[in-house]
Write an enzyme that holds these catalytic residues in place. Structure first.
Site, PDB file in Angstrom:
ATOM      1  N   LYS D  11      32.172  30.847 -18.727  1.00  0.00           N
ATOM      2  CA  LYS D  11      32.087  30.255 -17.398  1.00  0.00           C
ATOM      3  C   LYS D  11      33.219  30.809 -16.552  1.00  0.00           C
ATOM      4  O   LYS D  11      34.363  30.857 -17.000  1.00  0.00           O
ATOM      5  CB  LYS D  11      32.230  28.732 -17.503  1.00  0.00           C
ATOM      6  CG  LYS D  11      31.690  27.964 -16.313  1.00  0.00           C
ATOM      7  CD  LYS D  11      30.189  27.902 -16.364  1.00  0.00           C
ATOM      8  CE  LYS D  11      29.572  26.850 -15.470  1.00  0.00           C
ATOM      9  NZ  LYS D  11      28.119  26.775 -15.723  1.00  0.00           N
ATOM     10  N   THR D  56      27.613  27.007 -21.077  1.00  0.00           N
ATOM     11  CA  THR D  56      28.771  27.241 -20.220  1.00  0.00           C
ATOM     12  C   THR D  56      29.069  25.989 -19.399  1.00  0.00           C
ATOM     13  O   THR D  56      30.212  25.774 -18.991  1.00  0.00           O
ATOM     14  CB  THR D  56      28.531  28.443 -19.290  1.00  0.00           C
ATOM     15  OG1 THR D  56      27.457  28.167 -18.387  1.00  0.00           O
ATOM     16  CG2 THR D  56      28.214  29.696 -20.099  1.00  0.00           C
ATOM     17  N   ASP D  57      28.070  25.140 -19.185  1.00  0.00           N
ATOM     18  CA  ASP D  57      28.310  23.882 -18.505  1.00  0.00           C
ATOM     19  C   ASP D  57      29.264  23.000 -19.304  1.00  0.00           C
ATOM     20  O   ASP D  57      30.108  22.294 -18.731  1.00  0.00           O
ATOM     21  CB  ASP D  57      26.977  23.154 -18.298  1.00  0.00           C
ATOM     22  CG  ASP D  57      27.116  21.917 -17.448  1.00  0.00           C
ATOM     23  OD1 ASP D  57      27.287  22.049 -16.226  1.00  0.00           O
ATOM     24  OD2 ASP D  57      27.083  20.799 -18.022  1.00  0.00           O
ATOM     25  N   PHE D 153      58.162  60.445   1.405  1.00  0.00           N
ATOM     26  CA  PHE D 153      57.195  61.127   0.532  1.00  0.00           C
ATOM     27  C   PHE D 153      57.193  62.600   0.922  1.00  0.00           C
ATOM     28  O   PHE D 153      56.636  62.995   1.942  1.00  0.00           O
ATOM     29  CB  PHE D 153      55.796  60.513   0.639  1.00  0.00           C
ATOM     30  CG  PHE D 153      54.819  61.076  -0.358  1.00  0.00           C
ATOM     31  CD1 PHE D 153      55.128  61.107  -1.714  1.00  0.00           C
ATOM     32  CD2 PHE D 153      53.596  61.594   0.046  1.00  0.00           C
ATOM     33  CE1 PHE D 153      54.238  61.636  -2.648  1.00  0.00           C
ATOM     34  CE2 PHE D 153      52.699  62.129  -0.880  1.00  0.00           C
ATOM     35  CZ  PHE D 153      53.021  62.146  -2.228  1.00  0.00           C
ATOM     36  N   ARG D 170      58.877  56.578   6.292  1.00  0.00           N
ATOM     37  CA  ARG D 170      57.536  56.078   6.577  1.00  0.00           C
ATOM     38  C   ARG D 170      57.481  54.582   6.308  1.00  0.00           C
ATOM     39  O   ARG D 170      58.380  54.008   5.698  1.00  0.00           O
ATOM     40  CB  ARG D 170      56.503  56.795   5.686  1.00  0.00           C
ATOM     41  CG  ARG D 170      56.681  56.525   4.200  1.00  0.00           C
ATOM     42  CD  ARG D 170      55.516  57.116   3.383  1.00  0.00           C
ATOM     43  NE  ARG D 170      55.684  56.799   1.962  1.00  0.00           N
ATOM     44  CZ  ARG D 170      54.790  57.071   1.018  1.00  0.00           C
ATOM     45  NH1 ARG D 170      53.662  57.683   1.330  1.00  0.00           N
ATOM     46  NH2 ARG D 170      55.020  56.744  -0.244  1.00  0.00           N
ATOM     47  N   GLN D 213      54.927  55.824  -6.767  1.00  0.00           N
ATOM     48  CA  GLN D 213      55.166  55.878  -8.209  1.00  0.00           C
ATOM     49  C   GLN D 213      56.633  55.568  -8.537  1.00  0.00           C
ATOM     50  O   GLN D 213      56.932  54.829  -9.483  1.00  0.00           O
ATOM     51  CB  GLN D 213      54.827  57.281  -8.753  1.00  0.00           C
ATOM     52  CG  GLN D 213      53.348  57.596  -8.853  1.00  0.00           C
ATOM     53  CD  GLN D 213      52.760  58.203  -7.586  1.00  0.00           C
ATOM     54  OE1 GLN D 213      53.242  57.945  -6.485  1.00  0.00           O
ATOM     55  NE2 GLN D 213      51.709  58.997  -7.730  1.00  0.00           N
ATOM     56  N   ASN D 239      48.245  52.013  -1.991  1.00  0.00           N
ATOM     57  CA  ASN D 239      49.024  52.449  -0.827  1.00  0.00           C
ATOM     58  C   ASN D 239      48.200  52.144   0.426  1.00  0.00           C
ATOM     59  O   ASN D 239      47.268  52.868   0.753  1.00  0.00           O
ATOM     60  CB  ASN D 239      49.327  53.948  -0.944  1.00  0.00           C
ATOM     61  CG  ASN D 239      50.364  54.398   0.055  1.00  0.00           C
ATOM     62  OD1 ASN D 239      50.694  53.672   0.999  1.00  0.00           O
ATOM     63  ND2 ASN D 239      50.894  55.608  -0.130  1.00  0.00           N
ATOM     64  N   HIS D 241      47.875  52.548   3.703  1.00  0.00           N
ATOM     65  CA  HIS D 241      48.491  53.476   4.645  1.00  0.00           C
ATOM     66  C   HIS D 241      48.643  52.878   6.044  1.00  0.00           C
ATOM     67  O   HIS D 241      47.721  52.272   6.586  1.00  0.00           O
ATOM     68  CB  HIS D 241      47.652  54.748   4.741  1.00  0.00           C
ATOM     69  CG  HIS D 241      47.362  55.351   3.403  1.00  0.00           C
ATOM     70  ND1 HIS D 241      48.345  55.886   2.600  1.00  0.00           N
ATOM     71  CD2 HIS D 241      46.209  55.492   2.715  1.00  0.00           C
ATOM     72  CE1 HIS D 241      47.796  56.342   1.482  1.00  0.00           C
ATOM     73  NE2 HIS D 241      46.498  56.117   1.520  1.00  0.00           N
TER      74      HIS D 241
END
Lengths: 281, 281, 281, 281
Positions: D11, D56-57, D153, D170, D213, D239, D241
């Protein structure tokens, strides 16, 4: 002969981040801007004549340029500048609507250049500018709030389809949407936004609630009584039901401990509260 | 003294599936219903007096009961029944709004009891019922459509912030939202919905588009000219821009082959087209 | 000393539309591509030395260029070309994963240049390429399906917390996710995708279901028995419960007519079925 | 003969709120729980024999009951109790996976019974329990963070498709997902979660980033060096951007002031960092 009864066009979801690194901490403002124009555009619809149509791509460029060149410290101020930009240069435009949403970024610790935004709450503003003037509203969207005490719902109207039990003690959860109108256009919008938000939260927290309607009204009154420059406030408060789980089936009690929050179906309550009965929309 | 200028409340997102297994194939209707009431509710807001407040939970029950007991074959017919139910029994209610969305299920092959719904398109209806009468609108939501030819955008207004190049051949993609008003309340709503939808798609496909506005108007006119019982149609057509990728940087041409579809920023065009200039909203 | 146990990086959500107007009707393919590289990248993590790091922006450019220059008619073929592109030119990369989703566009009527996509169903593929070879899987995502007959759930394990009643006739609704592995790399992927999808739907429709597990297995077997080039199939079938509404409270029966579809909580069943017990993952 | 190579069922999206009103302020915990079982279930798939299948109930009911009856103060503790519940009573089950997400509620001002949750950040945990033992991981999801300085970068690998300019300054924005593994099962999970989160944010803020990284690794190392009971940490940092807007077209400079945040395409970096090279997954 078919005729246009109303029309508008523009650009939505123009997102931008403005960073001011001259401050400590840096200031980060993240916005999403929508602009809609109304005016004399019927020849575009009827004849395909685009000579009156400023491209929406140009509106996007204008947002970036104005965010850079205007001196603005609130979304209301930026929105006013954007509205005036188009109204001033496009004589065939009769109305400019600007909506801006701001997502709040918070400084991480004492770092001057690191921020987190864990939130879905949005600060909003909506400006409607015409040749006659401008109206400015500010608001809040996506603010999820919950009361664990001080909330009842009883004495309601019943018919043969009513199965809801009365209660004097329930969970009260909503996702608040608020929008209020200012008496003027040259106000301390950041401070006012902070104050209105604080009053809404305080009244929500303190109110002995007999219904969502009851608390909604108390919250609105709380703002109108304290903030003179607010002339009207609209609140929408969906009732995000929290259902008490029936544990008696398993031999257990459940004295308001375990609830199931639900998204649907959802109650919905909205009202617009003003200072007097005039100017009813 | 603060006063309520407008208010409404009700239940939203009441979902249900009705299965009719007396037919072959079975019929599956999946709906999401919203009900909003307006009327004399001020004592609930001001005094916490709930004696006029029918619980929204009861509205939910009523939807299930009416979906079972009414004979209905369209969401417009069910919506009318729901609106009348509340208007008839609640004398303090002045207006009932009912909105219903239907998600289309399609038979799988020739199997009578298996269905697939791959879609986001929604059939919609909106009913506003007062003591004076009822207005019924039908619509379409979430219908994503695209033209790979026959779309231009040129001759537009330019200023110093305009960088968009003119084009006589672009991709034209939108997510259509349509809503039209009927002249009467006792119509073949399913057939009409099918016909309006087909006309909108046909005009979209055939039109030599000079702008989104131009095609929007042509689509609206196409419906109004052919379907007498439609008095007005509203269309919203966001321009979901498909940007031609600049491959010249890599020594390649790109004669309208590779595009990047984008969600934001998005153009937005909406208009309401009627049969004459009267009754402007 | 902390060490990297595994890592990957790349670009996700690279969207593109390719239009082929040399055909009638035009062909529209809309894709979303994700690329992830694994290999010798530890110096980037540990020392901030980016000399081995191809920018993810370059991966995006490569997708556009390859979509333009490669001859491809299926997402599997394009994915293979993308994977080889990076593996061939980056000797320090040991594995390239490419995932592509395609949203189906359908011709509007007989118009050669107009299309609609009302769907959330996605055709998917996943390619894992290493120096040793490439594995190709294809799949389906977001396919909402429903059975109105032929579905039971009874004879299940019960404990003192079990309140679910047994049923021999229920609604069975799911949002199918499927992914299957091919025996080879040079196959008629479009035809195979069509055939696997048709078999899955047919088995779903025809199967006398004793549980979701039971039907899931029958669907998988249906594919494996008919399509030799499929070596393994994974199916995930959340049980999107449709609850029968209790109308007896209102003096009404409800012989499987009115249900409430729910999104949460949701059952969930997944299995991977192969031709034999070997190669267990 | 087709065979099941792996399977699981259970569930998902079992939501609950637990309120503890014996404290001041009240304590509100809002959870979403998923449970998946693995074991001897093949007869359900192959023969439709449900005698081993706990509904699952029932799993849903068990979550509510255990949330009420167990003494738990962290999602890790509750998850452990849920896992043991199923492992203890179902001898044919070999593995129980429990995933719990918690959405943080914050007190409003000094009010003991009012809370707000403006956030999308989630505290997460994942428990895998077998007859051999239990592994516990904790994590964070949906934490959007941004650096306005200290991010570069440059020096990256270039090929003929590379158009990205190098930058020494950046915006660096991501939506952090973290998951770490504990050395033991009887720990102060709330305190540890707080400490790991604080370290991740601090390292993100302080690190002079040469790439995503590079910062990801520094964040992981920051945790492993300070928190002995964490044996491994997985971080995923898309990332998101933020593109510097080219305002030179309009005669304006843009010294890292106005950016466009984008959702797609998105860079993606993930790594799993441990204390040594052993136990590579």
């Amino acid at each position: 002969m078919p005729v246009i009864r109303s029309d508008k066009y523009g650009k939505t979801r123009v997102r931008l981040i403005r960073v001011d690194r001259s401050r400590a901490p840096h200031e980060v403002k993240e916005l999403s801007v929508a602009i809609l124009l109304e005016g004399d555009f019927s020849s575009a619809y009827v004849d395909g004549d685009n000579s009156n149509v400023l491209p929406t791509d140009t509106m996007k460029n204008a947002v970036y340029v104005l965010a850079r060149t205007l001196a603005w410290d609130s979304i209301e101020a930026l929105g006013g500048g954007i509205a005036r930009h188009f109204l001033d240069r496009l004589s065939h435009v009769s109305q400019v609507s600007v909506e801006i949403e701001e997502g709040p970024w918070h400084q991480i610790g004492q770092h001057i250049a690191a921020f987190l935004q864990s939130g879905m709450e949005r600060r909003t503003s909506r400006l409607i500018a015409t040749r006659a003037g401008i109206s400015i509203t500010s608001g809040i969207g996506g603010l999820r709030i919950l009361k664990t005490a001080g909330s009842a719902f009883a004495g309601f109207l019943k018919d043969e389809l009513t199965t809801l039990p009365e209660t004097n003690d329930r969970l009260f959860a909503t996702v608040l949407q608020a929008e209020w109108t200012y008496a003027g256009n040259d106000l301390s919008f950041n401070e006012l936004h902070h104050d209105v938000r604080a009053l809404l939260l305080e009244r929500f927290a303190e109110h002995e609630s007999l219904s969502v309607q009851h608390t909604l009204f108390a919250m609105a009154v709380g703002v109108l009584e304290k903030i003179d420059s607010v002339t009207e406030i609209y609140l929408a408060m969906p009732n995000k039901h929290c259902l008490l789980v029936d544990l008696a089936r398993f031999g257990l009690d459940n004295p308001n401990v375990i609830f199931v929050p639900t998204d649907e179906p959802s109650g919905y309550i909205e009202a617009r509260i003003g200072r007097d009965a005039a100017n009813v929309r």
